[in-house]
Design a protein around this motif. Structure first.
Motif, short mmCIF file in Angstrom:
data_model
loop_
_atom_site.label_atom_id
_atom_site.label_comp_id
_atom_site.label_asym_id
_atom_site.label_seq_id
_atom_site.Cartn_x
_atom_site.Cartn_y
_atom_site.Cartn_z
N ILE A 387 5.82 9.45 -5.39
CA ILE A 387 5.47 8.55 -4.58
C ILE A 387 3.95 8.69 -4.15
O ILE A 387 3.06 7.54 -3.70
N VAL A 388 3.47 10.02 -3.83
CA VAL A 388 2.18 10.39 -3.54
C VAL A 388 1.18 9.80 -4.72
O VAL A 388 0.17 9.10 -4.37
N GLN A 389 1.62 9.90 -5.83
CA GLN A 389 0.75 9.53 -6.89
C GLN A 389 0.76 8.13 -7.08
O GLN A 389 -0.38 7.59 -7.54
N ILE A 390 1.92 7.51 -6.67
CA ILE A 390 1.81 6.15 -6.92
C ILE A 390 0.88 5.53 -5.95
O ILE A 390 0.17 4.51 -6.21
N MET A 391 0.90 6.03 -4.67
CA MET A 391 0.04 5.43 -3.56
C MET A 391 -1.45 5.76 -3.97
O MET A 391 -2.30 4.93 -3.74
N LYS A 392 -1.73 6.91 -4.52
CA LYS A 392 -2.99 7.02 -5.02
C LYS A 392 -3.53 6.20 -6.03
O LYS A 392 -4.69 5.52 -6.01
N ALA A 394 -2.21 3.12 -6.33
CA ALA A 394 -2.37 1.72 -5.80
C ALA A 394 -3.80 1.61 -4.90
O ALA A 394 -3.84 0.66 -4.96
N LEU A 395 -4.02 2.64 -4.17
CA LEU A 395 -5.27 2.45 -3.47
C LEU A 395 -6.37 2.41 -4.51
O LEU A 395 -7.43 1.45 -4.40
N HIS A 396 -6.45 3.19 -5.59
CA HIS A 396 -7.46 3.14 -6.74
C HIS A 396 -7.54 1.78 -7.38
O HIS A 396 -8.66 1.12 -7.53
N GLU A 397 -6.21 1.19 -7.64
CA GLU A 397 -6.02 -0.23 -8.33
C GLU A 397 -6.15 -1.31 -7.54
O GLU A 397 -5.76 -2.42 -8.00
N ASN A 398 -6.10 -1.22 -6.24
CA ASN A 398 -6.06 -2.40 -5.15
C ASN A 398 -4.61 -2.97 -5.37
O ASN A 398 -4.69 -4.04 -5.35
N LYS A 399 -3.47 -2.25 -5.32
CA LYS A 399 -2.31 -2.79 -5.74
C LYS A 399 -1.30 -2.69 -4.51
O LYS A 399 -0.19 -3.29 -4.55
N PHE A 400 -1.66 -2.51 -3.20
CA PHE A 400 -1.05 -2.58 -1.95
C PHE A 400 -1.19 -3.88 -1.79
O PHE A 400 -2.33 -4.48 -1.94
N GLU A 401 -0.20 -4.68 -1.06
CA GLU A 401 -0.48 -5.97 -0.67
C GLU A 401 0.00 -6.17 0.93
O GLU A 401 0.73 -5.04 1.45
N VAL A 402 -0.62 -6.86 1.63
CA VAL A 402 -0.15 -7.33 3.08
C VAL A 402 0.45 -8.58 3.29
O VAL A 402 0.05 -9.50 2.80
N TYR A 403 1.61 -8.13 3.61
CA TYR A 403 2.43 -9.52 3.99
C TYR A 403 2.41 -9.84 5.53
O TYR A 403 2.11 -8.86 6.27
N TYR A 404 2.55 -10.90 5.90
CA TYR A 404 2.56 -11.40 7.33
C TYR A 404 3.92 -12.09 7.59
O TYR A 404 4.50 -13.05 7.12
N GLN A 405 4.47 -11.59 8.81
CA GLN A 405 5.63 -12.20 9.50
C GLN A 405 5.29 -12.89 10.63
O GLN A 405 4.81 -12.55 11.77
N PHE A 452 -7.23 0.16 4.61
CA PHE A 452 -7.21 -0.88 3.82
C PHE A 452 -6.57 -2.18 4.51
O PHE A 452 -6.87 -3.27 4.01
N VAL A 453 -5.28 -1.82 5.32
CA VAL A 453 -4.63 -2.93 5.77
C VAL A 453 -5.64 -3.44 6.98
O VAL A 453 -5.54 -4.83 6.82
N PHE A 454 -6.17 -2.89 7.60
CA PHE A 454 -7.16 -3.56 8.65
C PHE A 454 -8.16 -4.38 7.99
O PHE A 454 -8.70 -5.48 8.27
N ARG A 455 -8.75 -3.78 6.97
CA ARG A 455 -9.81 -4.65 6.29
C ARG A 455 -9.29 -5.86 5.30
O ARG A 455 -9.95 -6.95 5.61
N GLU A 456 -8.18 -5.88 5.04
CA GLU A 456 -7.48 -7.04 4.34
C GLU A 456 -7.09 -8.22 5.46
O GLU A 456 -7.24 -9.40 5.20
#
Length: 644
Positions: A387-392, A394-405, A452-456
């Motif tokens: 998971i740590v490697q995936i997060m690294k 994801a940050l490098h490749e901009n793979k995180f997403e922000v959803y809104y409820q 990342f979330v705050f900027r997004e």
């Protein structure tokens, strides 16, 4: 020939000084530094034997011809062996415990074996050197081969350093290059001025540079605490794993240090850690003590009967009493875990991963003195590492997403805000925030993810003009680690300024866990941000974590009723009574209330009757991506205008 041997004497002094300094400092016995010790020994012995040859060559009649042969053969063998040991050392620095490849074995051993065979048989053929009946020493026609072999290993070492330059710092590359340059210059100088014995001195100086850049024991030491550091732990355990020596490692996390740092400052926190380091070192016998950072210590022992129970008992007894800091008593606790090689893991990465997971379990299960690792911990540890490697990535490749409820206002009968929620889908695998966020908090990545979330969110508000579409603010969650940052308010305000947003368009959500772990720092951040119009919500009220004290102590504007509190009240009279009284109390305190987990119209009606101001849940909308959230807003605007 009259030889100038003063440089040899200087070489002995330098080599002995390095050896004394090396042995006095706190060091770790690994294959790598054992090779370095061998390099020192070969260099010293070669220099001493060289001094003997100066005497024998200068007094040919004083010793038998056989001794002339023996002493000169010994010196030349050591002279040629020095760059070989140096190359093996460089290889070990680069490749660690990785075995030699076949081609590497050939490149390493073939030239020196040929040279040493020729040297040992030189009394028969005289190709390297000869000693006549009068004891006169003369170079043979192949003597230059010895220089060629030595320079071959020096050049090979330099080639390895250049090829694997990412392993080294710039200073280390310069030091290794100095060794190479020295050796080539010495060969040139020695061939021009044969009576000037400068080769061993040049090698000694080069070894000195290597020592301070590559083998300095201080790189393994946590100087302020007087014990080994994390790098030392990794070197130490890797060596034992490579040699197949079983060991056990006891991890000790000191709990309560974040409060000490916030209250007394970093310097005083280190003073307290020094007390603890001295305590642990004082009651260990043949166990090595390491400081891993993040208020964690690790003890390692290779003894079968390491008497762990006695040690653990003494540690627990001591932590039952307060420590003194600035004459004030401070109470701390420990979370301990035990992992063994090869019983629980066969690789260093797995051992570290298991210790992370086991420490987390020990932190939660305070009734258990020590958590002992098992097969389940290895699976969980490997999963966490992945998971740590995936997060690294994801940050490098901009793979995180922000959803809104969306959040629904009872008064205005429309969506007025939304909660920003991070999502991670990598290589078609969805990873739940409940899994990756705690891992990110443990290893510090949550700071980067939080930014990342705050900027997004700021970019989403600015780019899509959300404030013109009826959205008054977006809720953004702050992690425990973010709340501990003393300059958090400056950072968040700067980002909002960058996007030219009004400060009121952000509402920050904080759990009580974050509030408790960073009291003074959090209050300072909250006060500074509230001065600029940023509001705060207390998250997870009713879960057993958030309580009335947090509402009173901190300047919250809104309280979010956890979905578990809402759901249980629908089917249980006691839970319903608790919910009603909680809502009434919080309203009397001037709080605005958001009810989470609203999934049915009946729930919404009951909560509205009780006085809730906002609703959030699947009855209104599940969390959606930014594009779908915008579509919902457009659809609602069209409905309000009477557009079908």
């Amino acid at each position: 020939m009259n030889y100038n041997f003063h440089y040899d004497i200087a070489a002995v002094i330098v080599t002995v000084a390095i050896g004394i300094y090396f042995c006095q400092k706190k060091t770790i016995s690994t294959r790598r530094n054992r090779i370095f010790k061998l390099l020192l020994a070969v260099e010293l012995l070669a220099t001493l034997v060289d001094l003997v040859t100066v005497y024998t060559i200068g007094h040919p009649a004083a010793v038998p011809v056989s001794f002339h042969y023996m002493i000169n053969m010994l010196y030349l063998a050591l002279f040629n062996l020095t760059p070989v040991v140096y190359f093996v050392y460089i290889h070990k620095v680069i490749r660690g415990t990785a075995p030699y490849k076949s081609i590497e074995k050939f490149l390493t051993y073939a030239p020196i074996v040929v040279a040493e065979i020729l040297l040992l048989t030189t009394p028969m053929h005289g190709l390297i050197f000869t000693v006549d009946e009068g004891g006169q020493y003369l170079h043979g026609v192949w003597f230059v081969l010895l220089y060629a072999v030595s320079l071959y290993y020096v050049a090979l070492s330099q080639a390895y350093v250049i090829r694997y330059r990412k392993v080294f710092s710039l200073g280390q590359i310069i030091s290794v290059s100095c060794y190479t340059v020295f050796c080539f210059l010495v060969v040139l100088l020695q061939s021009l001025v044969q009576n000037l014995l400068v080769s061993q001195f040049a090698v000694a100086i080069a070894v000195l540079l290597i020592y301070f850049s590559l083998e300095n024991p201080q790189s393994y030491e946590e100087k302020r605490l007087g014990i080994y550091n994390r790098e030392g732990f990794e070197k130490f355990t890797l060596d034992y794993i490579y040699r197949g020596i079983p060991f056990q490692a006891l991890g000790i996390e000191i709990q309560g240090m974040d409060y000490i740092t916030d209250t007394f400052g970093v310097e005083n926190a280190y003073k307290l850690l020094k007390q603890i380091a001295d305590l642990i070192s004082g009651i260990t016998k043949k166990k090595k003590v390491f400081f891993m950072g993040n208020y964690r210590f690790v003890l390692v022992s290779t003894k079968k009967d390491a008497k762990w129970d006695a040690f653990i008992s003494r540690i627990r007894e001591r932590f039952n009493e307060p420590f003194l800091l600035e004459e004030a008593p401070v109470t701390l606790s420990t979370a301990m875990c035990m992992v063994g090689y090869p019983d629980n893991a066969n690789r260093l990465a797995d051992i570290l991963a298991i210790m992370e997971v086991a420490t987390e379990d020990a932190r939660k299960n305070t009734a258990v003195p020590v958590v002992y690792a098992d097969d389940d911990f290895l699976d969980r540890g490997r999963r966490e590492g992945r998971i740590v490697q995936i997060m690294k990535n994801a940050l490098h490749e901009n793979k995180f997403e922000v959803y809104y409820q969306p959040i629904y206002s009872v008064e205005k009968r429309r969506y007025v805000s939304a909660e920003a929620l991070i999502r991670l889908k990598y290589d078609k695998e969805f990873i739940s925030p409940e899994e990756f966020i705690p891992i990110a908090e443990r290893n510090g990545m949550i700071i980067e993810i939080g930014e990342f979330v705050f900027r997004e969110v700021c970019d989403f508000i600015a780019t899509n003009a959300l404030l013109d579409k009826g959205i008054e603010y977006i809720d953004v969650n702050l992690s425990v680690v973010q709340c501990m940052q003393s300059t958090l308010y400056e950072h968040l305000l700067a980002i909002m300024d960058e996007y030219k947003l009004p400060y009121t368009c952000i509402n920050l959500e904080i759990t009580e866990t974050a509030a408790v772990m960073s009291q003074e720092t959090l209050i300072e951040n909250m006060d500074r941000l509230r001065e600029h119009g940023v509001n705060f919500s207390l998250d997870d009220y009713g879960t057993g974590f958030a309580n009335t004290a947090a509402v009173i102590q901190y300047p919250f504007h809104t309280v979010k009723l956890d979905k578990s509190m809402v759901w249980s009240a629908m089917d249980d009279q006691k839970a319903m009574a608790a919910l009603k009284h909680s809502i009434a109390m919080l309203k009397e305190m001037g709080m605005q209330l958001i009810a989470e987990g609203v999934e049915e119209l009946r729930q919404a009606q009951l909560l509205e009757e009780m006085g809730c101001d906002f609703f959030q849940g699947y009855y209104y909308s599940k969390p959606v991506c930014g594009a779908d959230f915008l579509s919902k807003l457009v659809s609602i605007q069209n409905q309000n205008r009477g557009v079908s």
